[in-house]
Design a protein around this motif. Structure first.
Motif, short mmCIF file in Angstrom:
data_model
loop_
_atom_site.label_atom_id
_atom_site.label_comp_id
_atom_site.label_asym_id
_atom_site.label_seq_id
_atom_site.Cartn_x
_atom_site.Cartn_y
_atom_site.Cartn_z
N ILE A 1 8.63 0.62 -2.50
CA ILE A 1 7.67 -0.49 -2.41
C ILE A 1 6.31 0.04 -1.95
CG2 ILE A 1 7.09 -2.62 -1.16
CD1 ILE A 1 10.10 -3.27 -1.14
N HIS A 2 6.31 0.92 -0.96
CA HIS A 2 5.05 1.51 -0.49
C HIS A 2 4.36 2.30 -1.60
CE1 HIS A 2 5.10 0.27 3.65
NE2 HIS A 2 6.29 0.82 3.88
N SER A 3 5.14 3.01 -2.40
CA SER A 3 4.55 3.78 -3.50
C SER A 3 3.97 2.85 -4.58
CB SER A 3 5.58 4.74 -4.11
OG SER A 3 6.56 4.04 -4.86
N MET A 4 4.64 1.71 -4.81
CA MET A 4 4.10 0.72 -5.75
C MET A 4 2.77 0.17 -5.26
SD MET A 4 7.40 -1.60 -6.88
CE MET A 4 6.35 -2.79 -7.70
N VAL A 5 2.73 -0.19 -3.98
CA VAL A 5 1.50 -0.74 -3.40
C VAL A 5 0.35 0.25 -3.59
CG1 VAL A 5 0.37 -1.39 -1.24
CG2 VAL A 5 2.69 -2.19 -1.73
N SER A 6 0.66 1.52 -3.39
CA SER A 6 -0.37 2.56 -3.50
C SER A 6 -0.79 2.78 -4.95
CB SER A 6 0.16 3.86 -2.90
OG SER A 6 -0.76 4.91 -3.11
N SER A 7 0.19 3.00 -5.84
CA SER A 7 -0.14 3.36 -7.23
C SER A 7 -0.75 2.19 -7.99
CB SER A 7 1.11 3.86 -7.95
OG SER A 7 2.09 2.85 -8.04
N LEU A 8 -0.35 0.97 -7.66
CA LEU A 8 -0.86 -0.22 -8.36
C LEU A 8 -2.07 -0.83 -7.66
CD1 LEU A 8 2.63 -1.79 -9.14
CD2 LEU A 8 1.10 -0.75 -10.81
N LYS A 9 -2.47 -0.21 -6.52
CA LYS A 9 -3.63 -0.68 -5.75
C LYS A 9 -3.52 -2.17 -5.41
CE LYS A 9 -6.79 2.85 -7.55
NZ LYS A 9 -5.71 3.69 -8.13
N ILE A 10 -2.38 -2.54 -4.83
CA ILE A 10 -2.14 -3.93 -4.45
C ILE A 10 -2.76 -4.20 -3.07
CG2 ILE A 10 -0.35 -5.62 -3.86
CD1 ILE A 10 1.44 -4.18 -5.93
N ASP A 11 -3.59 -5.23 -2.99
CA ASP A 11 -4.24 -5.61 -1.74
C ASP A 11 -3.30 -6.53 -0.95
OD1 ASP A 11 -5.79 -6.48 0.34
OD2 ASP A 11 -7.48 -7.14 -0.89
N LEU A 12 -2.69 -5.99 0.09
CA LEU A 12 -1.70 -6.75 0.86
C LEU A 12 -2.33 -7.84 1.73
CD1 LEU A 12 0.84 -3.99 1.95
CD2 LEU A 12 1.01 -5.60 0.06
N THR A 13 -3.66 -7.87 1.82
CA THR A 13 -4.30 -8.93 2.61
C THR A 13 -4.43 -10.22 1.82
OG1 THR A 13 -6.56 -8.32 1.93
CG2 THR A 13 -5.63 -7.19 3.86
N LYS A 14 -4.29 -10.11 0.50
CA LYS A 14 -4.37 -11.33 -0.33
C LYS A 14 -3.06 -12.09 -0.27
CE LYS A 14 -7.88 -9.82 -3.63
NZ LYS A 14 -8.19 -9.56 -5.05
N PRO A 15 -3.12 -13.42 -0.16
CA PRO A 15 -1.87 -14.20 -0.04
C PRO A 15 -1.04 -14.14 -1.32
CG PRO A 15 -3.76 -15.66 -0.34
CD PRO A 15 -4.31 -14.28 -0.14
N ALA A 16 0.27 -14.09 -1.14
CA ALA A 16 1.20 -14.08 -2.27
C ALA A 16 1.90 -15.43 -2.34
CB ALA A 16 2.23 -12.97 -2.11
N ASN A 17 1.94 -16.02 -3.51
CA ASN A 17 2.59 -17.32 -3.71
C ASN A 17 3.70 -17.18 -4.73
OD1 ASN A 17 0.74 -19.12 -2.09
ND2 ASN A 17 -0.74 -18.18 -3.49
N VAL A 18 4.90 -17.55 -4.35
CA VAL A 18 6.07 -17.42 -5.22
C VAL A 18 6.72 -18.79 -5.37
CG1 VAL A 18 8.32 -16.33 -5.52
CG2 VAL A 18 6.46 -15.06 -4.44
N ILE A 19 7.02 -19.17 -6.60
CA ILE A 19 7.76 -20.42 -6.81
C ILE A 19 9.17 -20.09 -7.27
CG2 ILE A 19 5.66 -21.71 -7.30
CD1 ILE A 19 6.50 -21.77 -10.25
N ILE A 20 10.10 -20.93 -6.86
CA ILE A 20 11.52 -20.65 -7.05
C ILE A 20 12.20 -21.83 -7.73
CG2 ILE A 20 13.68 -20.06 -5.87
CD1 ILE A 20 11.89 -19.21 -3.45
N GLY A 21 13.06 -21.53 -8.69
CA GLY A 21 13.92 -22.54 -9.29
C GLY A 21 15.31 -21.95 -9.44
#
Length: 467
Positions: free
Chosen positions: A29-49
């Motif tokens: 997961i850490h390597s994904m965040v780094s390689s994909l340049k994901i900004d962890l300060t931005k809110p994540a919204n997930v919907i579930i069904g």
């Protein structure tokens, strides 16, 4: 946009699924965040069904625990069909933009589809009631929930709606049972007056069927639905006087050869062939102004390009007939769930066309006659030695096998056959079609035997049957 997972992310999903320890998963997961340049300060919204299976509750709870660890916000929409979740995702992500797709809720979904359907069938005599097999899955309670929004615009009798007994899900019912067995669900007594449809368990696939006067079962699968939809949309575009919109159809190699000939020769519509899998079909369909795609199993939809939608919504008819056609095209783009194959939406699409044309299933079926076809499986030691090209229709390895297949196919009237390895098990699938049932069976058997002989690690005598 509520569509399928971006292809490049499948590798990440595979790596996470196969992590050998918690630490390995966290590291990835850490390597994904780094390689994909994901900004962890931005809110994540997930919907579930979830669907109606009892396991859904525990799966959702476990998922929510994971989201909490990652400080993600989640909204649980409870029980939904798979396509409803896709729809809600697009609504949320397009809200406040020119591409706004609708109200992000099951109720918003029902209102949008029902309103569009009512426009499309307004003033037309109603058809006889439709018998709808819901495979004892989530489609049963959700379509029951949908019916009040449709009012008297459509009469439906729901069967196989027992969601309280998990063992009944897809049991002797549902789109796959009907398609593969070429028969009605167990317990459903057909007459020549009946018009029937079957959903699959999560309501993203649909097939139609009927019984003719001599009690022969007749299937109207995804190929037939694609032909019906393409015919109707082409006619509407012509009637609207919008020459700039080009309609295309996308199929896989499993599409019946007669359907491809009908589309190309009778409707004069371009047809693309892509590898098996909805993601390939959907991506290719986006290349057309209006792209129709269906797999033979009944999974598919219609996608309208942004430019096509703009043209349709800005068009002004120069005659009453053109104005009616333009209004129908606008409503059609709303009755169709463009995010993904959707059994509810596809049902309304078919019912729209049959109502506007006042056709019975038999009249629809007369567009073309399917060539007899057969799909068999050959168990092999190593499926990786079988490599395909040309949308999985041609083998390049083992060397020489394709030439041998071609030589056999030439001996059969209207013969066609291709071989492709399974993506999940050590089997090779052989598809065959020919002018008659007996020729089809013989062709399938001969190609199956050929595959068995070419299996580099195969041993022992050929099996008499390959299914």
């Amino acid at each position: 946009m509520g569509e399928m997972l971006e292809g490049s992310w499948e590798a990440h999903a595979t790596a996470l699924s196969n992590a050998q320890s918690d630490e390995q998963m966290v590291d990835y997961i850490h390597s994904m965040v780094s390689s994909l340049k994901i900004d962890l300060t931005k809110p994540a919204n997930v919907i579930i069904g979830r669907d109606t299976r009892p396991s859904g509750v525990d799966l959702v709870n476990a998922f929510v625990d994971g989201l909490k660890v990652l400080d993600a916000k989640s909204t649980d929409y409870g029980i939904l069909t798979t396509p409803q979740l896709h729809y809600i995702t697009r609504c949320l992500n397009t809200a406040g933009t020119p591409e706004a797709y609708g109200e992000p809720s099951a109720e918003g979904y029902y209102k949008k589809l029902a309103a569009a359907f009512k426009i499309l069938v307004d003033g037309k005599p109603k058809l006889s009631p439709l018998t709808l097999d819901c495979a004892n899955g989530v489609g049963a309670p959700k379509f029951q929930e949908f019916l009040p929004y449709l009012g008297d615009s459509l009469s439906v009798k729901i069967v196989n709606d027992d969601i309280d007994n998990p063992s009944k899900l897809n049991l002797n019912s549902g789109a796959d049972y009907v398609k593969t067995g070429q028969r009605a669900p167990v317990g459903l007594k057909l007459t020549s007056q009946d018009r029937c449809a079957s959903f699959d368990g999560d309501a993203d696939r649909i097939v139609y069927y009927y019984q003719d006067e001599d009690s022969t079962f007749k299937l109207l699968d995804g190929d037939k639905i694609a032909g019906l939809a393409a015919m109707f949309i082409i006619d509407l575009v012509k009637a609207a006087g919008i020459d700039s919109i080009k309609v295309g159809v996308v199929q896989t190699a499993y599409a019946n050869g007669a359907s491809t000939q009908y589309l190309r020769n009778t409707l004069n519509v371009p047809v693309s062939c892509v590898p098996t899998g909805v993601k390939h079909l959907h991506h290719e369909a986006l290349k057309y102004d209006v792209g129709v795609y269906f797999e033979a199993n009944g999974h598919g939809t219609v996608v309208f390009s942004p430019s096509a939608l703009k043209t349709i919504h800005s068009a002004e008819g120069s005659s009453p007939a053109q104005a009616v056609a333009i209004r129908s095209l606008r409503a059609l783009s709303d009755v169709i769930n463009q995010t993904v194959g959707d059994a509810f939406s596809d049902l309304l699409l078919v019912e729209t066309i049959l109502t506007q044309r006042q056709w019975t299933p038999k009249v629809w079926d007369q567009a073309y006659t399917d060539l007899p076809n057969r799909l068999v499986k050959v168990v092999v030691q190593d499926r990786s030695i079988f490599k395909t090209v040309d949308a999985e229709r041609k083998l390049v390895e083992p060397v020489g096998l394709q030439d041998a297949i071609d030589a056999i196919v030439l001996k059969f009237r209207d013969g066609r056959s291709f071989v492709r390895p399974s993506g999940t098990e050590d089997v090779v699938r052989v598809y065959a079609e020919a002018a008659t049932r007996s020729e089809t069976d013989e062709l399938a058997h001969r190609i199956g035997g050929l595959v068995f002989d070419f299996n580099s690690q195969g041993s022992g005598p050929r099996p008499r049957e390959f299914i």
